[in-house]
Motif scaffolding. Structure first.
Motif: not given
Length: 159
Positions: A102-106
């Motif tokens: 989970s989080g920003k994909p990059y």
């Protein structure tokens, strides 16, 4: 207040909301058949909880971006969907390990790559219009710019 929330998040607030509703109904200010529970973020969570546990008190509800534990909600079903997305043919040629984050994909991609000391990242990309890329960027762009190892991008066939 912390003791009231432990193990029963949202319930104390719902008790207060219902008491406020009941007071307005008793005072003749609100029609009990037309009371609507509305909330955003944490209030959205409370709205969903209230509709589920106090349905007789509310004629309708609107929950906007309700706070929820989406990682836990995705949990095993999210992991299972991710595993199912890997073609059987890929498993014949290499060892596949799926990771649900989970989080920003990059950032998650770069974190995993660093943790595994990756020598190469391969990303599927799809076409987006230039204005969209200018305003929002893309996961692939961020990974290519920030990765400590080479990145191979492969354009997918979109129907």
């Amino acid at each position: 207040w912390q003791d009231a929330l432990a193990g029963d998040p949202g319930r104390p607030e719902l008790i207060d909301l219902l008491a406020g509703r009941d007071h307005l109904v008793e005072a003749g200010i609100a029609d009990p058949a037309r009371t609507v529970l509305v909330g955003a973020s944490w209030g959205g969570y409370l709205t969903l909880l209230g509709l589920g546990t106090q349905s007789e008190a509310w004629s309708a509800g609107v929950a906007t971006v309700p706070v929820a534990d989406y990682v836990a909600a995705a949990g095993t079903s999210g992991q299972a969907r991710l595993e199912a997305a890997v073609p059987d043919a890929a498993r014949q040629y290499c060892e596949v390990e799926t990771v649900l984050g989970s989080g920003k994909p990059y950032r998650e991609i770069l974190r995993e790559a660093a943790a595994r000391q990756s020598d190469l990242l391969v990303l599927g990309v799809h076409g987006r219009n230039p204005l969209d890329l200018l305003l929002f960027g893309s996961t692939a762009q961020q990974v290519v710019r920030r990765a400590d190892c080479p990145v191979l991008t492969v354009r997918t066939n979109e129907q």
